[in-house]
Design a protein around this motif. Structure first.
Motif, PDB file in Angstrom:
ATOM      1  N   SER A  21     -22.630  -4.684   4.700  1.00 41.94           N
ATOM      2  CA  SER A  21     -23.334  -4.694   6.172  1.00 41.94           C
ATOM      3  C   SER A  21     -22.436  -4.326   7.084  1.00 41.94           C
ATOM      4  CB  SER A  21     -24.012  -5.999   6.529  1.00 41.94           C
ATOM      5  OG  SER A  21     -24.882  -6.438   5.365  1.00 41.94           O
ATOM      6  N   ARG A  24     -20.136   1.926   7.389  1.00 41.07           N
ATOM      7  CA  ARG A  24     -20.513   3.198   7.561  1.00 41.07           C
ATOM      8  C   ARG A  24     -19.562   4.192   6.777  1.00 41.07           C
ATOM      9  NH1 ARG A  24     -20.654   7.675  11.574  1.00 41.07           N
ATOM     10  NH2 ARG A  24     -22.641   8.360  11.813  1.00 41.07           N
ATOM     11  N   ALA A  43     -25.723   1.953   0.139  1.00 44.75           N
ATOM     12  CA  ALA A  43     -26.888   1.549   0.987  1.00 44.75           C
ATOM     13  C   ALA A  43     -27.548   0.151   0.690  1.00 44.75           C
ATOM     14  CB  ALA A  43     -28.079   2.613   1.052  1.00 44.75           C
ATOM     15  N   GLN A  48     -24.312   1.640   6.062  1.00 47.71           N
ATOM     16  CA  GLN A  48     -24.996   2.944   6.571  1.00 47.71           C
ATOM     17  C   GLN A  48     -24.497   4.294   5.983  1.00 47.71           C
ATOM     18  OE1 GLN A  48     -27.703   3.375   8.903  1.00 47.71           O
ATOM     19  NE2 GLN A  48     -28.483   1.400   8.756  1.00 47.71           N
ATOM     20  N   ARG A  67     -33.225   5.391   0.239  1.00 52.19           N
ATOM     21  CA  ARG A  67     -34.033   4.626   1.405  1.00 52.19           C
ATOM     22  C   ARG A  67     -34.854   3.604   0.768  1.00 52.19           C
ATOM     23  NH1 ARG A  67     -34.367  10.219   3.137  1.00 52.19           N
ATOM     24  NH2 ARG A  67     -33.221  10.357   5.144  1.00 52.19           N
ATOM     25  N   GLY A  74     -28.806  -1.618   5.438  1.00 53.41           N
ATOM     26  CA  GLY A  74     -28.520  -0.363   4.757  1.00 53.41           C
ATOM     27  C   GLY A  74     -29.339   0.746   5.267  1.00 53.41           C
ATOM     28  N   GLY A  75     -28.915   2.072   5.209  1.00 53.29           N
ATOM     29  CA  GLY A  75     -29.868   2.858   5.369  1.00 53.29           C
ATOM     30  C   GLY A  75     -29.219   4.393   4.991  1.00 53.29           C
ATOM     31  N   GLU A  77     -28.766   8.516   6.536  1.00 52.71           N
ATOM     32  CA  GLU A  77     -28.710   9.741   7.328  1.00 52.71           C
ATOM     33  C   GLU A  77     -28.426  10.850   6.843  1.00 52.71           C
ATOM     34  OE1 GLU A  77     -26.718  11.438  11.496  1.00 52.71           O
ATOM     35  OE2 GLU A  77     -26.432   9.443  11.126  1.00 52.71           O
TER      36      GLU A  77
END
Length: 324
Positions: A21, A24, A43, A48, A67, A74-75, A77
């Motif tokens: 958490s 990045r 993630a 991230q 996702r 988390g995520g 892009e």
């Protein structure tokens, strides 16, 4: 906890109990295979993830599970990056630097394997240009974004044992082209790049490592002629039988991506910095016969002076100099 892990360990086993958490992570090649699984596993632990891919539409389709599995903030892009085009590399790196958000881990995962003779948009031999030079420029241009305590992980291959880099003829202008020879050169370059990047950045707490993920059936083999993989496996299994060993077994994709997440998020920095890893541990230097599945790293791939020479040649080829 950093182990014990091995050849059959999966990403979820390696990251069990790890909380990412607030972290990045950038992963190149996030449109298939190891890149997607690496992104998913990170993630799922709260990271991230910024996934870079040449084909964004394909990456969108391939990363639905990333996702879906994201937890604890988390995520994912996605950003467009074509490593075979320095214009694309420079455009994307410029955008990331302008954005200013930092990375804790950069995993240079994307690559091509055993391609027919071809050239990148900038005229470099396809494998050396994509696997090494594209990442060389991209990572160096975003190096300031890697936070102190951060890490660069270069996905190399046991295929580095096929060939050392050729600094006199990197584009096969005077050498007969052979797909596996070119692949070996590019994968050796991945390791040497990590060695020199580690030397240049460890004083600010950023370390670099390289690794072999293992033998995995992914899109990486799409350029192989029909029957080529079967021939290679027959030779490998003949050698194994002669040594009294069981037949070769492919790793699953979660097993193949395990060393990437281990080296990036689990192993101690001093353990892996400037080293070559496989099967979730640091490998040893071995010389001698080429066996595509035996463990070991060739000494030429870890030679610090050789790494400096490749760095200088790479700067000359791309027309860009990167500060110490």
């Amino acid at each position: 906890m950093t182990g014990p892990f091995g050849a059959t360990s999966t990403t979820d086993e390696v990251l069990a109990g790890v909380d990412l958490s607030g972290k990045r992570v950038l992963v190149t090649g996030a449109s298939a295979g190891l890149g997607v699984e690496t992104a998913r596993a990170l993630a799922a632990r709260g990271a991230q993830v910024v996934g870079a891919a040449r084909d964004l539409a394909k990456a969108e389709r391939a990363t639905a599970a990333v996702r879906a599995d994201a937890r604890n903030g988390g995520g994912l892009e996605l950003i467009e990056l074509d490593l075979a085009s320095l214009a694309s590399v420079r455009k994307t790196s410029h955008a990331l630097v302008a954005d200013g958000r930092t990375f804790d881990i950069v995993i240079a995962n994307a690559g091509v394997m055993a391609t027919p003779l071809g050239h990148t948009a900038d005229g470099f031999e396809t494998q050396f240009g994509t696997n090494h030079l594209g990442h060389f420029v991209f990572v160096n241009r975003i190096a300031s974004l890697i936070s102190p305590g951060g890490r660069l992980v270069n996905v190399s291959s046991s295929g580095h044992r096929f060939a050392d880099v050729d600094l006199e003829d990197p584009n096969f202008e005077h050498t007969d082209y052979e797909p596996w020879l070119a692949y070996g050169r590019s994968k050796t370059a991945n390791i040497l790049f990590a060695v020199e990047f580690d030397r240049r950045h460890k004083s600010r707490g950023v370390r670099a490592t390289a690794l072999h993920p293992g033998g995995i059936q992914t899109e990486l083999g799409r350029h192989l002629p029909e029957g080529a993989l079967e021939q290679l496996l027959t030779r490998i299994n003949t050698e194994l039988a002669a040594e009294g060993k069981p037949p070769f077994q492919f790793k699953t994709i979660p097993q193949g991506a395990a060393t990437s997440v281990w080296a990036g998020a689990v192993a101690a920095a001093d353990e892996v910095g400037g080293k070559y890893c496989e099967n979730c541990h640091v490998s040893v230097v071995t010389e001698g016969l080429i066996n595509p599945i035996s463990e070991g790293v060739r000494s030429y791939a870890l030679d610090p002076e050789h790494a400096k020479a490749l760095w200088a040649k790479s700067e000359e080829m791309v027309g860009e100099v990167f500060a110490h």
